[in-house]
Design a protein around this motif. Structure first.
Motif, PDB file in Angstrom:
ATOM      1  N   THR A  17      30.739  41.382  37.019  1.00  0.00           N
ATOM      2  CA  THR A  17      31.706  42.183  36.270  1.00  0.00           C
ATOM      3  C   THR A  17      32.997  42.349  37.062  1.00  0.00           C
ATOM      4  N   ASP A  18      34.120  42.108  36.403  1.00  0.00           N
ATOM      5  CA  ASP A  18      35.419  42.304  37.048  1.00  0.00           C
ATOM      6  C   ASP A  18      35.729  43.800  37.062  1.00  0.00           C
ATOM      7  N   PRO A  19      35.868  44.413  38.241  1.00  0.00           N
ATOM      8  CA  PRO A  19      36.061  45.863  38.310  1.00  0.00           C
ATOM      9  C   PRO A  19      37.502  46.309  38.087  1.00  0.00           C
ATOM     10  N   ARG A  20      38.423  45.372  37.904  1.00  0.00           N
ATOM     11  CA  ARG A  20      39.839  45.728  37.783  1.00  0.00           C
ATOM     12  C   ARG A  20      40.210  46.120  36.367  1.00  0.00           C
ATOM     13  N   GLY A  70      49.165  31.410  41.408  1.00  0.00           N
ATOM     14  CA  GLY A  70      49.109  31.093  42.827  1.00  0.00           C
ATOM     15  C   GLY A  70      47.920  31.715  43.534  1.00  0.00           C
ATOM     16  N   ILE A  71      48.059  31.915  44.843  1.00  0.00           N
ATOM     17  CA  ILE A  71      46.994  32.449  45.681  1.00  0.00           C
ATOM     18  C   ILE A  71      47.188  33.951  45.847  1.00  0.00           C
ATOM     19  N   PRO A  72      46.158  34.751  45.641  1.00  0.00           N
ATOM     20  CA  PRO A  72      46.283  36.202  45.840  1.00  0.00           C
ATOM     21  C   PRO A  72      46.564  36.525  47.311  1.00  0.00           C
ATOM     22  N   SER A  73      47.122  37.687  47.562  1.00  0.00           N
ATOM     23  CA  SER A  73      47.340  38.145  48.929  1.00  0.00           C
ATOM     24  C   SER A  73      46.021  38.580  49.548  1.00  0.00           C
ATOM     25  N   HIS A  74      46.020  38.688  50.873  1.00  0.00           N
ATOM     26  CA  HIS A  74      44.798  39.128  51.540  1.00  0.00           C
ATOM     27  C   HIS A  74      44.426  40.555  51.125  1.00  0.00           C
ATOM     28  N   ASP A  75      45.429  41.380  50.814  1.00  0.00           N
ATOM     29  CA  ASP A  75      45.134  42.731  50.336  1.00  0.00           C
ATOM     30  C   ASP A  75      44.418  42.685  48.993  1.00  0.00           C
ATOM     31  N   THR A  76      44.807  41.751  48.140  1.00  0.00           N
ATOM     32  CA  THR A  76      44.134  41.610  46.847  1.00  0.00           C
ATOM     33  C   THR A  76      42.696  41.163  47.036  1.00  0.00           C
ATOM     34  N   PHE A  77      42.482  40.183  47.905  1.00  0.00           N
ATOM     35  CA  PHE A  77      41.107  39.766  48.218  1.00  0.00           C
ATOM     36  C   PHE A  77      40.300  40.958  48.726  1.00  0.00           C
ATOM     37  N   GLY A  78      40.871  41.685  49.675  1.00  0.00           N
ATOM     38  CA  GLY A  78      40.149  42.803  50.276  1.00  0.00           C
ATOM     39  C   GLY A  78      39.813  43.890  49.278  1.00  0.00           C
ATOM     40  N   ARG A  79      40.797  44.266  48.432  1.00  0.00           N
ATOM     41  CA  ARG A  79      40.542  45.314  47.444  1.00  0.00           C
ATOM     42  C   ARG A  79      39.471  44.894  46.454  1.00  0.00           C
ATOM     43  N   LEU A  80      39.552  43.643  45.990  1.00  0.00           N
ATOM     44  CA  LEU A  80      38.587  43.177  44.996  1.00  0.00           C
ATOM     45  C   LEU A  80      37.182  43.112  45.582  1.00  0.00           C
ATOM     46  N   PHE A  81      37.045  42.576  46.785  1.00  0.00           N
ATOM     47  CA  PHE A  81      35.721  42.510  47.409  1.00  0.00           C
ATOM     48  C   PHE A  81      35.172  43.908  47.672  1.00  0.00           C
ATOM     49  N   GLY A  82      36.059  44.865  47.889  1.00  0.00           N
ATOM     50  CA  GLY A  82      35.608  46.232  48.072  1.00  0.00           C
ATOM     51  C   GLY A  82      35.122  46.879  46.796  1.00  0.00           C
ATOM     52  N   LEU A  83      35.572  46.372  45.644  1.00  0.00           N
ATOM     53  CA  LEU A  83      35.223  46.960  44.353  1.00  0.00           C
ATOM     54  C   LEU A  83      34.055  46.277  43.654  1.00  0.00           C
ATOM     55  N   ILE A  84      33.844  44.978  43.921  1.00  0.00           N
ATOM     56  CA  ILE A  84      32.782  44.237  43.234  1.00  0.00           C
ATOM     57  C   ILE A  84      31.430  44.890  43.498  1.00  0.00           C
ATOM     58  N   ASN A  85      30.642  45.041  42.457  1.00  0.00           N
ATOM     59  CA  ASN A  85      29.309  45.621  42.591  1.00  0.00           C
ATOM     60  C   ASN A  85      28.431  44.686  43.429  1.00  0.00           C
ATOM     61  N   PRO A  86      27.990  45.113  44.619  1.00  0.00           N
ATOM     62  CA  PRO A  86      27.214  44.198  45.472  1.00  0.00           C
ATOM     63  C   PRO A  86      25.862  43.824  44.884  1.00  0.00           C
ATOM     64  N   ASP A  87      25.296  44.702  44.040  1.00  0.00           N
ATOM     65  CA  ASP A  87      24.027  44.349  43.394  1.00  0.00           C
ATOM     66  C   ASP A  87      24.214  43.156  42.458  1.00  0.00           C
ATOM     67  N   GLU A  88      25.335  43.119  41.756  1.00  0.00           N
ATOM     68  CA  GLU A  88      25.622  41.981  40.884  1.00  0.00           C
ATOM     69  C   GLU A  88      25.896  40.727  41.703  1.00  0.00           C
ATOM     70  N   PHE A  89      26.576  40.903  42.841  1.00  0.00           N
ATOM     71  CA  PHE A  89      26.862  39.753  43.699  1.00  0.00           C
ATOM     72  C   PHE A  89      25.565  39.200  44.285  1.00  0.00           C
ATOM     73  N   GLU A  90      24.662  40.102  44.703  1.00  0.00           N
ATOM     74  CA  GLU A  90      23.361  39.666  45.221  1.00  0.00           C
ATOM     75  C   GLU A  90      22.571  38.922  44.140  1.00  0.00           C
ATOM     76  N   ALA A  91      22.593  39.455  42.921  1.00  0.00           N
ATOM     77  CA  ALA A  91      21.860  38.806  41.823  1.00  0.00           C
ATOM     78  C   ALA A  91      22.425  37.417  41.549  1.00  0.00           C
ATOM     79  N   ALA A  92      23.759  37.289  41.595  1.00  0.00           N
ATOM     80  CA  ALA A  92      24.384  35.977  41.394  1.00  0.00           C
ATOM     81  C   ALA A  92      23.985  35.022  42.508  1.00  0.00           C
ATOM     82  N   PHE A  93      23.943  35.530  43.748  1.00  0.00           N
ATOM     83  CA  PHE A  93      23.526  34.690  44.872  1.00  0.00           C
ATOM     84  C   PHE A  93      22.095  34.197  44.681  1.00  0.00           C
ATOM     85  N   ARG A  94      21.194  35.119  44.287  1.00  0.00           N
ATOM     86  CA  ARG A  94      19.793  34.717  44.120  1.00  0.00           C
ATOM     87  C   ARG A  94      19.641  33.692  43.006  1.00  0.00           C
ATOM     88  N   ARG A  95      20.411  33.849  41.934  1.00  0.00           N
ATOM     89  CA  ARG A  95      20.359  32.880  40.836  1.00  0.00           C
ATOM     90  C   ARG A  95      20.785  31.505  41.336  1.00  0.00           C
TER      91      ARG A  95
END
Length: 375
Positions: A17-20, A70-95
């Motif tokens: 899920t996109d948290p933005r 273009g390419i997002p800034s490092h702040d954009t990467f950092g903010r987004l990774f801070g917001l992404i639900n890690p349970d969803e990211f873990e589930a995607a990794f396991r899949r």
């Protein structure tokens, strides 16, 4: 982009899920995550490095991604990774892992162990502690679960086990995870367990210790199996002897351990520069008392330290990671696990370790495309 099994990373990440806020999105979530995977693959360990590499290789990335803004800034990467639900990211990794990891055959050792990213904690928060399931023979991460503290592994391990397909495998866990409910969770997944016993289970450890002391007086009187291995190198000789027993009634409260069939004593005799030391370690198992089967499983457990935790520190600078915003440290660690698996899944044998492979991926488009299944 695709992996070797033709499973597109984009198809895996689309479940996240996109948290933005929708009206403020300038960069597609899936594209951003794919860019990050590529950057970590070639050696980027921070969000600044991810941005710098992507800016330099935007033409190559646009062969496979639109990147309209273009390419997002490092702040954009950092903010987004801070917001992404890690349970969803873990589930995607396991899949993804379940699709690309070779089928786990009978007696495949799956080692469960935790690691702390030491510099990821803030003044008012503890560092990230990630419990991982590691296929020892293949050197691949199968899944992970974060805990607030190392002591919380007792609750994280059953949660992790519940997400994995472990039929016919042997699950090995250090003493922290030697709990009756964890043994039950392993058996519920159709796997066998080999659990280390230390002094955090004092009565159980003492009962094994006392049994072995009496066994040594007249070993021929006690049914058992035994095997021995010898390793030489770097001026050291180490002899490992495994003694396996099925006299579980001699243990303290054996009934609390589901399907307990055996216990084992490992003697490690090390000779370094003429000085000899002897260490004994104790284990419980649902496997039969077959020393020739138990010793390799116990030995294989330590690959999670050497081939996962050590690689995270040395090849991915995990202990130097200062990412502390929201869930960013957790999600970046999962990204590094994806990268590690991509490199280990390469069927072509190459010289050099993980760090060297990342260097080659940074300098060779062909090798990077090969790892990602693009050619």
């Amino acid at each position: 982009m695709e992996t070797e099994s033709k499973l597109r990373l984009a198809d895996v990440f689309v479940s996240i899920t996109d948290p933005r806020q929708a009206n403020k999105i300038e960069h597609e979530l899936v594209e951003l995550l794919v860019v990050a995977v590529n950057a970590v693959l070639v050696g980027a360990d921070t969000f600044v490095e991810i941005e710098l590499w992507a800016q330099e290789r935007i033409d190559w990335l646009r062969r496979y991604l639109r990147l309209e803004n273009g390419i997002p800034s490092h702040d954009t990467f950092g903010r987004l990774f801070g917001l992404i639900n890690p349970d969803e990211f873990e589930a995607a990794f396991r899949r993804w892992a379940s699709a690309v990891v070779p089928t786990l055959g009978d007696d495949t050792v799956v080692a469960i162990d935790g690691k702390t990213s030491r510099r990821s904690g803030k003044v008012d928060a503890t560092p990230l502690h990630l419990v991982s399931a590691f296929a020892a023979g293949a050197g691949l991460v199968l899944g992970q679960r974060a805990t607030a503290l190392k002591s919380n592994e007792k609750t994280a391990i059953p949660e992790l086990l519940a997400t994995l397909a472990l039929e016919g495998c042997i699950v090995t866990i250090d003493a922290m995870g030697t709990q009756a409910n964890i043994a039950q969770a392993i058996r519920a997944r159709g796997a066998d367990y080999v659990l280390a016993v230390k002094d955090n289970q004092p009565k159980l450890a003492d009962s094994i210790r006392d049994f072995f002391t009496q066994f040594q007086v007249a070993p021929e009187r006690t049914p058992h199996t035994t095997t021995e291995t010898v390793e030489k190198g770097h001026g050291r000789i180490e002899v490992r002897r495994c003694f396996a027993f099925d006299q579980i009634d001699c243990l303290a409260k054996p009934e609390q351990w589901p399907d307990l069939n055996s216990f084992a004593v490992i003697e490690s005799e090390r000779c370094i520069r003429g000085k000899t030391t002897l260490e004994r370690r104790f284990y419980l198992s649902s496997l039969p008392a077959d020393a020739s089967r138990l010793l390799p499983a116990i030995r294989a457990h330590w690959s999670v330290e050497n081939r996962l935790h050590w690689c995270m520190d040395v090849a991915f600078a995990d202990d130097q990671m200062r990412v502390r915003t929201g869930h960013a440290a957790h999600n970046l660690a999962i990204l590094k696990h994806i990268t590690l698996n991509l490199i280990r899944l390469d069927p072509i044998k190459r010289n050099g370790g993980i760090k060297a492979r990342r260097f080659i991926a940074a300098t060779s488009d062909a090798y990077r495309e090969h790892l990602l299944g693009l050619r």
